[in-house]
Design a protein around this motif. Sequence first.
Motif, PDB file in Angstrom:
ATOM      1  N   GLY A 144       2.307   8.783  11.078  1.00 24.10           N
ATOM      2  CA  GLY A 144       2.039   8.118  12.346  1.00 24.10           C
ATOM      3  C   GLY A 144       1.044   6.980  12.287  1.00 24.10           C
ATOM      4  N   GLU A 145       0.670   6.548  11.091  1.00 17.15           N
ATOM      5  CA  GLU A 145      -0.338   5.481  11.033  1.00 17.15           C
ATOM      6  C   GLU A 145       0.308   4.104  11.126  1.00 17.15           C
ATOM      7  OE1 GLU A 145      -3.523   7.226   8.022  1.00 17.15           O
ATOM      8  OE2 GLU A 145      -1.421   7.721   7.774  1.00 17.15           O
ATOM      9  N   LEU A 203       8.885   1.174   7.348  1.00 11.10           N
ATOM     10  CA  LEU A 203       7.795   1.910   6.709  1.00 11.10           C
ATOM     11  C   LEU A 203       6.610   2.136   7.644  1.00 11.10           C
ATOM     12  CD1 LEU A 203       8.031  -0.170   3.427  1.00 11.10           C
ATOM     13  CD2 LEU A 203       8.776   2.180   3.698  1.00 11.10           C
ATOM     14  N   SER A 226       0.860  -1.183   0.000  1.00 11.28           N
ATOM     15  CA  SER A 226       0.000   0.000   0.000  1.00 11.28           C
ATOM     16  C   SER A 226       0.895   1.231   0.000  1.00 11.28           C
ATOM     17  CB  SER A 226      -0.859  -0.002   1.257  1.00 11.28           C
ATOM     18  OG  SER A 226      -0.010   0.085   2.388  1.00 11.28           O
ATOM     19  N   ASN A 227       0.264   2.399   0.028  1.00  8.65           N
ATOM     20  CA  ASN A 227       1.079   3.617   0.067  1.00  8.65           C
ATOM     21  C   ASN A 227       1.849   3.734   1.383  1.00  8.65           C
ATOM     22  OD1 ASN A 227       0.652   4.787  -2.491  1.00  8.65           O
ATOM     23  ND2 ASN A 227      -1.411   5.369  -1.867  1.00  8.65           N
ATOM     24  N   ILE A 228       1.436   2.976   2.407  1.00  8.06           N
ATOM     25  CA  ILE A 228       2.193   2.988   3.662  1.00  8.06           C
ATOM     26  C   ILE A 228       3.276   1.919   3.608  1.00  8.06           C
ATOM     27  CG2 ILE A 228       2.062   2.568   6.159  1.00  8.06           C
ATOM     28  CD1 ILE A 228      -0.622   3.990   6.148  1.00  8.06           C
ATOM     29  N   VAL A 229       2.894   0.659   3.462  1.00 13.55           N
ATOM     30  CA  VAL A 229       3.906  -0.397   3.303  1.00 13.55           C
ATOM     31  C   VAL A 229       4.141  -0.551   1.797  1.00 13.55           C
ATOM     32  CG1 VAL A 229       4.545  -2.765   3.847  1.00 13.55           C
ATOM     33  CG2 VAL A 229       3.050  -1.515   5.375  1.00 13.55           C
ATOM     34  N   SER A 230       5.014   0.308   1.253  1.00  8.35           N
ATOM     35  CA  SER A 230       5.170   0.360  -0.199  1.00  8.35           C
ATOM     36  C   SER A 230       6.193  -0.654  -0.698  1.00  8.35           C
ATOM     37  CB  SER A 230       5.559   1.768  -0.624  1.00  8.35           C
ATOM     38  OG  SER A 230       6.626   2.233   0.159  1.00  8.35           O
ATOM     39  N   TRP A 231       6.994  -1.174   0.199  1.00  9.87           N
ATOM     40  CA  TRP A 231       7.892  -2.278  -0.137  1.00  9.87           C
ATOM     41  C   TRP A 231       7.576  -3.423   0.819  1.00  9.87           C
ATOM     42  CZ3 TRP A 231      13.181   0.749  -0.374  1.00  9.87           C
ATOM     43  CH2 TRP A 231      13.313   1.332  -1.638  1.00  9.87           C
ATOM     44  N   PRO A 279       4.945   8.047   7.833  1.00  3.05           N
ATOM     45  CA  PRO A 279       5.408   9.386   8.221  1.00  3.05           C
ATOM     46  C   PRO A 279       4.317  10.208   8.914  1.00  3.05           C
ATOM     47  CG  PRO A 279       6.141   8.861   6.020  1.00  3.05           C
ATOM     48  CD  PRO A 279       5.219   7.757   6.424  1.00  3.05           C
ATOM     49  N   ALA A 307      13.922  10.115   6.322  1.00  5.68           N
ATOM     50  CA  ALA A 307      12.472   9.970   6.475  1.00  5.68           C
ATOM     51  C   ALA A 307      12.118   8.731   7.282  1.00  5.68           C
ATOM     52  CB  ALA A 307      11.813   9.891   5.091  1.00  5.68           C
ATOM     53  N   ARG A 308      13.041   7.764   7.356  1.00  4.69           N
ATOM     54  CA  ARG A 308      12.748   6.488   8.009  1.00  4.69           C
ATOM     55  C   ARG A 308      13.715   6.256   9.155  1.00  4.69           C
ATOM     56  NH1 ARG A 308       7.876   5.338   5.709  1.00  4.69           N
ATOM     57  NH2 ARG A 308       7.934   6.215   3.619  1.00  4.69           N
ATOM     58  N   TRP A 316      15.602   2.982   9.679  1.00  5.41           N
ATOM     59  CA  TRP A 316      16.694   2.659   8.741  1.00  5.41           C
ATOM     60  C   TRP A 316      17.852   3.641   8.866  1.00  5.41           C
ATOM     61  CZ3 TRP A 316      13.061   2.199   3.869  1.00  5.41           C
ATOM     62  CH2 TRP A 316      12.382   0.988   3.931  1.00  5.41           C
TER      63      TRP A 316
END
Lengths: 411, 323
Positions: free
Chosen positions: A362-363, A356, A59-64, A360, A208-209, A212
Amino acid sequence: MTKSFSKDLTAFIKDTLWWNLSGGLGYQLYLCFLAALMVLGIYAYFIQINIGLAATNLSNIVSWGFYIANFTFLVGVAAAAVMIILPSYIYKDKDLHKVVIIGEMVAIGALVMCILFVFVDMGGPAKAWHLIPGIGIFNWPTSLLTWDIIVLNGYLALNLLVPTYILFCHYHNRKPDEKKYRPFVFISIFWAFGIHLVTAFLYQGLPARPFWNNPLMGPRFLASAFAAGPALIIVLLGIIDTVTTFKIESQIFNKLRRIIVVAAIINLIMLFSEIFKEFYLPTHHSLPAIYLYFGLDGHNSLVPWIWTAIGMNVTATLTLAFNPGKNNPKVLFPACILLFLGIWIEKGMGLIVPGLVPSPMGEVVSYAPTWVEIAITLGVLALGVFIVTMLLKPALIIEQRFESRNTAAVG
Amino acid sequence: MDCRKNKDCLKPKENGRLKAKQYGRREFLKGAAKAAALGGATMLSGCGTGLLGSNDEFSLRWKEYFKKNYRLMTPAEKDETVRRLERLAKIRTDADIQMSAKAPIEGVLFGYAFNVTRCEGYMECVAACVKENNLDRKSNTQYIRIFEMEHGEMSPEVGDGKYFHEVPVEDHFYMGVQCYHCQNAPCTKACPVKATWKEPDGIVVVDYDWCIGCRYCIAACPYYGRRFNWNEPQVPLEEMTKKQHYLGNRMRHKGQMEKCTFCVQRSREGRLPACVEACPTGARVFGNLLDPKSEIRFVLKHKKVFRFKEELGTDPKFWYFID
């Protein structure tokens, strides 16, 4: 000259193909099994091409997800070949030199899988030519992804080049000219460290992460790779020792075991250091680690996995370090398998998904692969195993023939 | 303003509309011969469904597949691809779209400000954005998100981005988030094929057709500013915004990245983005940062402003302020 060379080459190719296809019923069934998995993978990939990456649970949150997790882990397996190349070529270790070809072949298989995992993860695979310098645009050196493309393909080329040359010479019962291949061996040693550091930097370079964005990631990638890779090779050597006439001496297992122990202990120390930093005084940036180890807002699908992985890592490391079975295969092989699987979980899904989540904004969400993702992954893994088999079978025959001819000549 | 009225496009020989009519049998056969060599590559490019359709469509798609990155196109080439896309839309869905490739205006740098005090969470901006930018209705893609926040906190990270009830709720306030069009955008740095970049007027755009869908930009974005097309986007023809921009609200395809473009199709024509226009409380301010008399400059000068995750050094061109 060229005529005889082409004659030599056709004989080489013909024989390798013949050796690969011939074998007992068990071997044929094994090839069929791999082919079936590959067909399943291709079928699932067609579904994914048709409906898009919506066929995955990304999804756009877990994109990988599952693909990139496997990619990351397998880069480590590929890099680990250096743990055999380094002592055998630089320190002239005779025992390890005998199995160096096996390490290189595993690296080739792992690299092909890595490249395929990135490919199946792409939204526009037909546009892959946009990456080719000249006809496309290659955003080098700015994008770390372009660095990764260079190091992976370069390492694949190096690992194809040197072993093919040596095997080709041995096939024709000639001694390979060390001056010709030695420079490439040296490059490949540095390159092996490069592929894993660059892959770590791919993640490490993203502020951003926070999960990581951690300077320990590169070194930890190396340590875990130098444990998991040789662990896989030990198991592979055990299989070769039992199913083929190519015999592996017991001191090779012991040497590899020592390499694994050092790497695995360094890996655990760094893991402990990371965990300490996240949990002594937890900040907002510790949320991914909390999500991974304890779950967050009721999302705890990764929790059993990561604790299993840590349990496997610790058990295997202790077993290999104290070596209670004195290299008894019944203890050594399960310990190696445990270590390999533990690092696979931890450096695969345990690394990608918490990077992820939380998003970003907070979800917090959960992620598990769909059957399409699992089928494609199995297909890619089967292809990798197939490639390693196809490379190793003739390689071992050639090496054995060369050795017996030469010892006969000396005797 | 339509691109056809632009100076760049006034070369009759380069005019794509005229050229498009000449795509006849010969042109198709030429294309078909090349296609045979490439096999199913165009099929994989993911445009549309079903078989290749008419000869005309095939030829157009062939040219589209091999076109360059938008930034490397000459004005004439930009005009040609825009005309091709218009014709393709007509052939495939019978949509009469007008697409522009209008360049940024010199001396303009767009900036945005969001009045936290005024926003009451009606989400008119979200609806207007979905409509204006032809966002996928199937997956319910939205560029803007509104977070409902309790007093005592000031970061969307701790707010509720999924509220579904009557607004405004007492003792709560609302914060909108979207792409912040960072001056130092990490996403553009991540892209391996330079399919996303910052335009001279400050808008971070995506060349949808150049994007290979690797999603490294999503990983690099600290603001959840980017959206991926997981499936083939669907917009009912009667709801489609027909006035489009190549870098803006034209129809995307599956496997491509997209994002807020400050409504480039509107803002470069001197109009406000759809979200600003739709906001019933006047919480959204948009304008030219280089124009000292603009409203955005007034806000930056006279209000106390702040930016989200300032410590990352991304230098967003999106400020929050409180009355």
